[in-house]
Structure formats: structure tokens, C-alpha cells
Design a protein around this motif. Sequence first.
Motif, PDB file in Angstrom:
ATOM      1  N   VAL A 180       0.980  -0.954  -0.123  1.00  0.00           N
ATOM      2  CA  VAL A 180      -0.150   0.086   0.075  1.00  0.00           C
ATOM      3  C   VAL A 180       0.892   1.245   0.050  1.00  0.00           C
ATOM      4  O   VAL A 180       0.695   2.359  -0.842  1.00  0.00           O
ATOM      5  N   LYS A 181       1.825   1.252   0.914  1.00  0.00           N
ATOM      6  CA  LYS A 181       2.780   2.477   1.129  1.00  0.00           C
ATOM      7  C   LYS A 181       3.563   2.593  -0.302  1.00  0.00           C
ATOM      8  O   LYS A 181       3.621   3.941  -0.903  1.00  0.00           O
ATOM      9  N   SER A 182       3.925   1.360  -0.863  1.00  0.00           N
ATOM     10  CA  SER A 182       4.583   1.756  -2.262  1.00  0.00           C
ATOM     11  C   SER A 182       3.749   2.172  -3.243  1.00  0.00           C
ATOM     12  O   SER A 182       4.217   2.960  -4.316  1.00  0.00           O
ATOM     13  N   VAL A 183       2.599   1.867  -3.354  1.00  0.00           N
ATOM     14  CA  VAL A 183       1.457   2.344  -4.488  1.00  0.00           C
ATOM     15  C   VAL A 183       1.362   3.733  -4.300  1.00  0.00           C
ATOM     16  O   VAL A 183       1.284   4.488  -5.143  1.00  0.00           O
ATOM     17  N   LYS A 184       1.077   4.209  -2.891  1.00  0.00           N
ATOM     18  CA  LYS A 184       0.641   5.464  -2.528  1.00  0.00           C
ATOM     19  C   LYS A 184       1.910   6.438  -2.876  1.00  0.00           C
ATOM     20  O   LYS A 184       1.591   7.432  -3.098  1.00  0.00           O
ATOM     21  N   ASP A 185       3.085   6.278  -2.652  1.00  0.00           N
ATOM     22  CA  ASP A 185       4.236   7.064  -2.712  1.00  0.00           C
ATOM     23  C   ASP A 185       4.751   6.744  -4.105  1.00  0.00           C
ATOM     24  O   ASP A 185       5.784   7.570  -4.414  1.00  0.00           O
ATOM     25  N   SER A 186       4.023   5.990  -5.006  1.00  0.00           N
ATOM     26  CA  SER A 186       4.646   5.880  -6.530  1.00  0.00           C
ATOM     27  C   SER A 186       5.838   5.297  -6.545  1.00  0.00           C
ATOM     28  O   SER A 186       6.746   5.436  -7.862  1.00  0.00           O
ATOM     29  N   THR A 187       6.337   4.468  -5.567  1.00  0.00           N
ATOM     30  CA  THR A 187       7.625   3.911  -5.786  1.00  0.00           C
ATOM     31  C   THR A 187       7.270   2.392  -6.575  1.00  0.00           C
ATOM     32  O   THR A 187       8.302   1.522  -6.885  1.00  0.00           O
ATOM     33  N   PHE A 188       5.985   2.090  -6.478  1.00  0.00           N
ATOM     34  CA  PHE A 188       5.941   0.865  -7.271  1.00  0.00           C
ATOM     35  C   PHE A 188       4.596   0.966  -8.499  1.00  0.00           C
ATOM     36  O   PHE A 188       3.884   1.669  -7.989  1.00  0.00           O
ATOM     37  N   PRO A 189       4.808   0.782  -9.659  1.00  0.00           N
ATOM     38  CA  PRO A 189       6.235   0.060 -10.114  1.00  0.00           C
ATOM     39  C   PRO A 189       7.157   0.884 -10.399  1.00  0.00           C
ATOM     40  O   PRO A 189       6.854   2.161 -10.639  1.00  0.00           O
ATOM     41  N   ASN A 190       8.570   0.439 -10.236  1.00  0.00           N
ATOM     42  CA  ASN A 190       9.555   1.532 -10.672  1.00  0.00           C
ATOM     43  C   ASN A 190       9.895   1.184 -12.181  1.00  0.00           C
ATOM     44  O   ASN A 190       9.225   0.511 -13.043  1.00  0.00           O
ATOM     45  N   GLU A 191      10.974   1.816 -12.712  1.00  0.00           N
ATOM     46  CA  GLU A 191      11.269   1.708 -14.125  1.00  0.00           C
ATOM     47  C   GLU A 191      11.528   0.285 -14.540  1.00  0.00           C
ATOM     48  O   GLU A 191      11.166  -0.081 -15.639  1.00  0.00           O
ATOM     49  N   SER A 192      12.335  -0.526 -13.580  1.00  0.00           N
ATOM     50  CA  SER A 192      12.584  -1.855 -14.216  1.00  0.00           C
ATOM     51  C   SER A 192      11.518  -2.732 -14.286  1.00  0.00           C
ATOM     52  O   SER A 192      11.289  -3.828 -14.641  1.00  0.00           O
ATOM     53  N   GLU A 193      10.331  -2.368 -13.320  1.00  0.00           N
ATOM     54  CA  GLU A 193       9.146  -3.099 -13.230  1.00  0.00           C
ATOM     55  C   GLU A 193       8.175  -2.819 -14.361  1.00  0.00           C
ATOM     56  O   GLU A 193       7.107  -3.006 -14.290  1.00  0.00           O
ATOM     57  N   SER A 194       8.508  -1.839 -15.414  1.00  0.00           N
ATOM     58  CA  SER A 194       7.706  -1.398 -16.218  1.00  0.00           C
ATOM     59  C   SER A 194       7.897  -1.735 -17.682  1.00  0.00           C
ATOM     60  O   SER A 194       9.100  -1.944 -17.711  1.00  0.00           O
ATOM     61  N   TYR A 195       6.891  -1.837 -18.541  1.00  0.00           N
ATOM     62  CA  TYR A 195       7.337  -2.228 -20.104  1.00  0.00           C
ATOM     63  C   TYR A 195       7.557  -1.062 -20.929  1.00  0.00           C
ATOM     64  O   TYR A 195       6.941   0.102 -20.564  1.00  0.00           O
TER      65      TYR A 195
END
Length: 272
Positions: free
Chosen positions: A257-272
Motif C-alpha cells: 500500500v505504501k509503495s503504491v501511494k508514494d509511487s515507488t511501485f512500479p519502478n522503471e525496471s518493473e515497467s514495460y
Amino acid sequence: MGYLSTDKKKITANIFLQMKAAGEKIAQMTAYDYTTAKILDQAGIDSILIGDSASNVMAGNEDTLPITLEQIIYHARSVARACSHCLVVCDMPFGSYQVSKEEAIRNAIRIMKESGADALKLEGGVEIADTIKGIINAGIPVVGHLGLTPQSIHKFGGYGLRAKESSEAEKLIQDALALDTAGVFAITLEKVPAELASRVTKMVKAATIGIGAGSGTDGQVLVYADALGMTQDFKPKFLRYFADVKTCMTNGVQDYVKSVKDSTFPNESESY
């Protein structure tokens, strides 16, 4: 690890009897879904029980009575698909075997055909011994269940210790002998005095699986959600926590939840 360390074949009802004869304890847990069952099977569990406790654990009911034949088949099919090693036992739910022997056999065959389970479990003693014999004669391995039998909770009036008095203890012994004669390969003994459970274990050919019945039985069974600390508001005397999955999951979800809220998930390596 005993049998598991030397043989990776599928565990059968007959192997339960071999384990009893060899003095090797049998480890059983409940499971109700494919993902959980796969983990338990790969971890080396000897047997998984698709208990009617799914009514409580999966559906939030106060007791086991509401679960239907169709629902238990659904859960058992999910578990059986996950298991390549352990023995898969499925409860026959309340109402599926009490009306008549013929209906019980019909429902037992249906569960086996539609779920892929290896064996069935029924609650009761002398009163259902003939029904159990009929199911076994149909080619289906059966586990008995004595002591605290949750499907009869309204008859008993609670979940307290059973067979404390000598008359009830003697009835349990006679029930165990009747199940043994009928041909069950195992008997679950739930919430009975340890001395009585140990005594019954020595009297029967069947393997005994205890829950709240001391260490003198041939094996033990626990509900996975209880044993792994997912249901921490439930702590009977016989329960030990072997993990704290509730805290682990809570921390993981909060981190997500925290990672979604602060926009740290997904990061660049987790994106297409």
C-alpha cells in the motif's frame, strides 16, 4: 523425516497402517485451496484434510453445518489437483450421510468421482458403522471421527472436552472398536483425554490422528490457518503456532500500500 526421507511415492491408506506399525508419527493439516495445498504437499505433509472446517475458515460461518456437498467437492477438487505426494482426505458434510446408507454411499461415490480425493472422513461411531462398511465395500477408504464431533455440536451443546466421564469414555472405546471392525484405516480423536486416546490407539488396528488428544495417538492434525498463526483470536489449549503468517501478510500488504501511494511501485525496471 522417516517415510518421507526414503520414499517419494504417493501416500495411501495402506501406508498409514504401515506408519502406525513402524511407530512413525503421521502429520496431517487441513487445506481448502490449490495454492495452500501445493505448499503443504511440497513441504512434506503426510496428509491433507479438506475439513468441513472450510465452513468456518473460508466462509466465516460459526460452525461446520452450513457447508454443502457441492462446496466440499469444490474445495477437495482444488486441493487434490495440488497434491502429488500426500494422502488427500475429504470430510463428508453434515446431511450427506445421515439420512440413509444408500444415500451416503451415493454421495461418497460422487465426492470421489468429482474431487479426486483419496479417502473420506465421517463423524460417528456404532450408529454409522454399517454405513461406513457400505462405503468401504464400494471401494472407498474411510477415516472415522470420534470425541468432539463438530457436526453434532447442537447435540453436545458446546465445544468442550469429550469423554471425561467413564460412561462416555466406554462409549468412545466401543465406537472405536466398531469403526475398526467396519474397516476404517484411520480414526480422528478430537478433544478427548490423552490417556483415553492413547488407550484407544493401542486397541485398534487403524491409525489414530489426534487433535487435542495428547501425544499418544499415531499422528496429529491441525487447521492450517490456526497452526500458522492466521487466526490469532482462536487459541485452544491444544494449539501451537508454528508460524506467524498473519503478521507477515499484514507487513507485506502495508508495504505494498505504501509503495503504491508514494509511487515507488512500479519502478522503471518493473515497467514495460
